[in-house]
Structure formats: structure tokens, C-alpha cells
Design a protein around this motif. Structure first.
Motif, PDB file in Angstrom:
ATOM      1  N   PRO A 184       0.834  -1.209   0.000  1.00  7.66           N
ATOM      2  CA  PRO A 184       0.000   0.000   0.000  1.00  7.66           C
ATOM      3  C   PRO A 184       0.869   1.261   0.000  1.00  7.66           C
ATOM      4  O   PRO A 184       1.948   1.242   0.588  1.00  7.66           O
ATOM      5  N   PRO A 185       0.474   2.307  -0.631  1.00  8.06           N
ATOM      6  CA  PRO A 185      -0.778   2.571  -1.343  1.00  8.06           C
ATOM      7  C   PRO A 185      -0.703   2.202  -2.833  1.00  8.06           C
ATOM      8  O   PRO A 185      -1.627   2.467  -3.578  1.00  8.06           O
ATOM      9  N   TYR A 186       0.378   1.563  -3.232  1.00  9.15           N
ATOM     10  CA  TYR A 186       0.557   1.255  -4.653  1.00  9.15           C
ATOM     11  C   TYR A 186      -0.224   0.022  -5.095  1.00  9.15           C
ATOM     12  O   TYR A 186      -0.872   0.030  -6.135  1.00  9.15           O
ATOM     13  N   ASN A 187      -0.144  -1.035  -4.325  1.00 14.98           N
ATOM     14  CA  ASN A 187      -0.845  -2.287  -4.621  1.00 14.98           C
ATOM     15  C   ASN A 187      -1.345  -2.887  -3.312  1.00 14.98           C
ATOM     16  O   ASN A 187      -0.560  -3.105  -2.400  1.00 14.98           O
ATOM     17  N   TYR A 188      -2.640  -3.148  -3.244  1.00 14.82           N
ATOM     18  CA  TYR A 188      -3.207  -3.804  -2.066  1.00 14.82           C
ATOM     19  C   TYR A 188      -4.615  -4.277  -2.406  1.00 14.82           C
ATOM     20  O   TYR A 188      -5.185  -3.903  -3.431  1.00 14.82           O
TER      21      TYR A 188
ATOM     22  N   ASN B 129      -8.549  -4.188  -1.478  1.00 15.27           N
ATOM     23  CA  ASN B 129      -9.478  -3.370  -0.700  1.00 15.27           C
ATOM     24  C   ASN B 129     -10.323  -4.260   0.206  1.00 15.27           C
ATOM     25  O   ASN B 129     -10.128  -5.478   0.245  1.00 15.27           O
ATOM     26  N   GLU B 130     -11.279  -3.671   0.919  1.00 15.83           N
ATOM     27  CA  GLU B 130     -12.076  -4.436   1.874  1.00 15.83           C
ATOM     28  C   GLU B 130     -12.921  -5.527   1.223  1.00 15.83           C
ATOM     29  O   GLU B 130     -13.338  -6.470   1.876  1.00 15.83           O
ATOM     30  N   ASP B 131     -13.139  -5.432  -0.100  1.00 16.12           N
ATOM     31  CA  ASP B 131     -13.881  -6.460  -0.832  1.00 16.12           C
ATOM     32  C   ASP B 131     -12.962  -7.512  -1.449  1.00 16.12           C
ATOM     33  O   ASP B 131     -13.423  -8.396  -2.172  1.00 16.12           O
ATOM     34  N   GLY B 132     -11.652  -7.398  -1.206  1.00 14.89           N
ATOM     35  CA  GLY B 132     -10.703  -8.357  -1.756  1.00 14.89           C
ATOM     36  C   GLY B 132     -10.317  -8.090  -3.201  1.00 14.89           C
ATOM     37  O   GLY B 132      -9.755  -8.948  -3.864  1.00 14.89           O
ATOM     38  N   VAL B 133     -10.612  -6.890  -3.685  1.00 19.43           N
ATOM     39  CA  VAL B 133     -10.309  -6.516  -5.063  1.00 19.43           C
ATOM     40  C   VAL B 133      -8.989  -5.743  -5.089  1.00 19.43           C
ATOM     41  O   VAL B 133      -8.812  -4.798  -4.318  1.00 19.43           O
ATOM     42  N   PRO B 134      -8.043  -6.129  -5.982  1.00 19.81           N
ATOM     43  CA  PRO B 134      -6.793  -5.382  -6.074  1.00 19.81           C
ATOM     44  C   PRO B 134      -7.050  -3.924  -6.445  1.00 19.81           C
ATOM     45  O   PRO B 134      -7.863  -3.622  -7.317  1.00 19.81           O
ATOM     46  N   THR B 135      -6.370  -3.028  -5.756  1.00 21.29           N
ATOM     47  CA  THR B 135      -6.515  -1.599  -6.008  1.00 21.29           C
ATOM     48  C   THR B 135      -5.212  -0.907  -5.652  1.00 21.29           C
ATOM     49  O   THR B 135      -4.267  -1.540  -5.218  1.00 21.29           O
ATOM     50  N   GLY B 136      -5.172   0.376  -5.835  1.00 18.86           N
ATOM     51  CA  GLY B 136      -3.988   1.156  -5.510  1.00 18.86           C
ATOM     52  C   GLY B 136      -3.521   1.955  -6.709  1.00 18.86           C
ATOM     53  O   GLY B 136      -4.039   1.834  -7.825  1.00 18.86           O
TER      54      GLY B 136
ATOM     55  N   ASP C 268      -0.654   1.911  -8.510  1.00 14.03           N
ATOM     56  CA  ASP C 268      -0.110   1.129  -9.633  1.00 14.03           C
ATOM     57  C   ASP C 268      -1.203   0.373 -10.382  1.00 14.03           C
ATOM     58  O   ASP C 268      -1.174   0.266 -11.606  1.00 14.03           O
ATOM     59  N   VAL C 269      -2.164  -0.150  -9.651  1.00 12.88           N
ATOM     60  CA  VAL C 269      -3.260  -0.904 -10.270  1.00 12.88           C
ATOM     61  C   VAL C 269      -4.065   0.009 -11.192  1.00 12.88           C
ATOM     62  O   VAL C 269      -4.369  -0.345 -12.335  1.00 12.88           O
ATOM     63  N   GLU C 270      -4.391   1.199 -10.719  1.00 12.25           N
ATOM     64  CA  GLU C 270      -5.168   2.137 -11.522  1.00 12.25           C
ATOM     65  C   GLU C 270      -4.392   2.600 -12.753  1.00 12.25           C
ATOM     66  O   GLU C 270      -4.951   2.683 -13.857  1.00 12.25           O
ATOM     67  N   LEU C 271      -3.115   2.905 -12.581  1.00 14.84           N
ATOM     68  CA  LEU C 271      -2.296   3.337 -13.720  1.00 14.84           C
ATOM     69  C   LEU C 271      -2.151   2.228 -14.766  1.00 14.84           C
ATOM     70  O   LEU C 271      -2.315   2.462 -15.966  1.00 14.84           O
ATOM     71  N   ALA C 272      -1.858   1.022 -14.318  1.00 13.31           N
ATOM     72  CA  ALA C 272      -1.695  -0.094 -15.250  1.00 13.31           C
ATOM     73  C   ALA C 272      -3.006  -0.417 -15.957  1.00 13.31           C
ATOM     74  O   ALA C 272      -3.016  -0.668 -17.173  1.00 13.31           O
ATOM     75  N   THR C 273      -4.108  -0.393 -15.226  1.00 15.05           N
ATOM     76  CA  THR C 273      -5.410  -0.686 -15.825  1.00 15.05           C
ATOM     77  C   THR C 273      -5.733   0.319 -16.930  1.00 15.05           C
ATOM     78  O   THR C 273      -6.150  -0.061 -18.019  1.00 15.05           O
ATOM     79  N   GLU C 274      -5.511   1.585 -16.668  1.00 16.37           N
ATOM     80  CA  GLU C 274      -5.794   2.613 -17.671  1.00 16.37           C
ATOM     81  C   GLU C 274      -4.838   2.507 -18.863  1.00 16.37           C
ATOM     82  O   GLU C 274      -5.261   2.619 -20.017  1.00 16.37           O
ATOM     83  N   ALA C 275      -3.567   2.281 -18.604  1.00 16.00           N
ATOM     84  CA  ALA C 275      -2.597   2.180 -19.701  1.00 16.00           C
ATOM     85  C   ALA C 275      -2.906   0.994 -20.606  1.00 16.00           C
ATOM     86  O   ALA C 275      -2.939   1.127 -21.839  1.00 16.00           O
TER      87      ALA C 275
ATOM     88  N   VAL D 223      -7.111  -5.982 -17.845  1.00 20.24           N
ATOM     89  CA  VAL D 223      -6.077  -6.292 -16.859  1.00 20.24           C
ATOM     90  C   VAL D 223      -6.659  -7.149 -15.751  1.00 20.24           C
ATOM     91  O   VAL D 223      -7.732  -6.867 -15.228  1.00 20.24           O
ATOM     92  N   GLU D 224      -5.939  -8.206 -15.415  1.00 19.20           N
ATOM     93  CA  GLU D 224      -6.258  -9.017 -14.253  1.00 19.20           C
ATOM     94  C   GLU D 224      -5.058  -8.913 -13.320  1.00 19.20           C
ATOM     95  O   GLU D 224      -3.949  -9.289 -13.689  1.00 19.20           O
ATOM     96  N   VAL D 225      -5.269  -8.359 -12.134  1.00 22.79           N
ATOM     97  CA  VAL D 225      -4.190  -8.203 -11.160  1.00 22.79           C
ATOM     98  C   VAL D 225      -4.293  -9.340 -10.153  1.00 22.79           C
ATOM     99  O   VAL D 225      -5.355  -9.581  -9.597  1.00 22.79           O
ATOM    100  N   VAL D 226      -3.181 -10.045  -9.944  1.00 22.57           N
ATOM    101  CA  VAL D 226      -3.151 -11.139  -8.980  1.00 22.57           C
ATOM    102  C   VAL D 226      -2.057 -10.873  -7.950  1.00 22.57           C
ATOM    103  O   VAL D 226      -1.016 -10.308  -8.267  1.00 22.57           O
TER     104      VAL D 226
END
Length: 116
Positions: A46-50, A52-59, A61-68, A76-79
């Protein structure tokens, strides 16, 4: 009388054209599932990759990679991965790439300013 029918026919055709133009299928879910999937591996940092409370990857880096990747035509599937196994996971094809930063031994020694 014939002129009025021609004008009425043209108006009717125009109204139909405008009406039918609004009937375009706007189902974006089908479009999203047709895109190729890129699997990104990342650890919990965190805050780059973690997760969230629902178990969904966020942060960040996740947002930047998803948009790119979205702009390049991919989904994008983040594991979550064990960071120590990152090289083996990429080489085996289990993930397509890694996301995040890491340091290299000796890096600071190479970039320290020696001064006059």
C-alpha cells in the motif's frame, strides 16, 4: 398533390433515419470481454498495490496499469503474488508481467555523488 407526397416521404425517411440512429447497441460489457487479458502480478504494498475491503486489487499502480493497458486494447487481471517468486512466475507464463518497484544490490553505490 404529388409534390406534397414527395415532401412527406422525405420527411418520413428523415425521421426514421434519426430514430434508428439512436438504436445503436451500446453494450460495453461484450466489448470488454473480447479484449485480450494481461495478467499482472504484484505483492501487497500500500498505497501502490493492495486488496481493498472487498478483496479486489486496487492502488495507484493498479489504476495506472489498468488505464494504460485499456488504452492499448487489453483487459487487466491483477493477482497477488509472492514477490520472491516473481521471476519464476513470469518465466513459467503464470503471469504476463510484474508491477511494482524493487531495488538492486549496489545500486546506491553506483549513483552516489562522489563530490570534489
Amino acid at each position: 398533390m404529388k409534390g406534397k407526397r414527395v415532401i412527406a416521404g422525405i420527411l418520413l425517411a428523415g425521421i426514421l433515419a434519426v430514430t434508428l440512429a439512436g438504436c445503436k447497441n451500446t453494450d460495453n460489457t461484450k466489448e470488454e470481454t473480447e479484449k485480450p487479458v494481461i495478467t499482472l502480478g504484484s505483492d501487497n504494498y500500500p498505497p501502490y498495490n493492495y486488496l481493498n475491503e472487498d478483496g479486489v486489487p486496487t492502488g495507484i499502480d493498479v489504476e495506472l496499469a489498468t488505464e494504460a493497458f485499456k488504452r492499448m486494447g487489453y483487459q487487466v487481471e491483477v493477482v497477488q503474488i509472492n514477490w520472491e517468486e516473481k521471476k519464476e512466475l513470469v518465466e513459467s507464463g503464470e503471469i504476463d508481467c510484474i508491477m511494482g518497484c524493487f531495488s538492486m544490490e549496489g545500486r546506491l553505490d553506483d549513483y552516489r555523488w562522489a563530490g570534489p
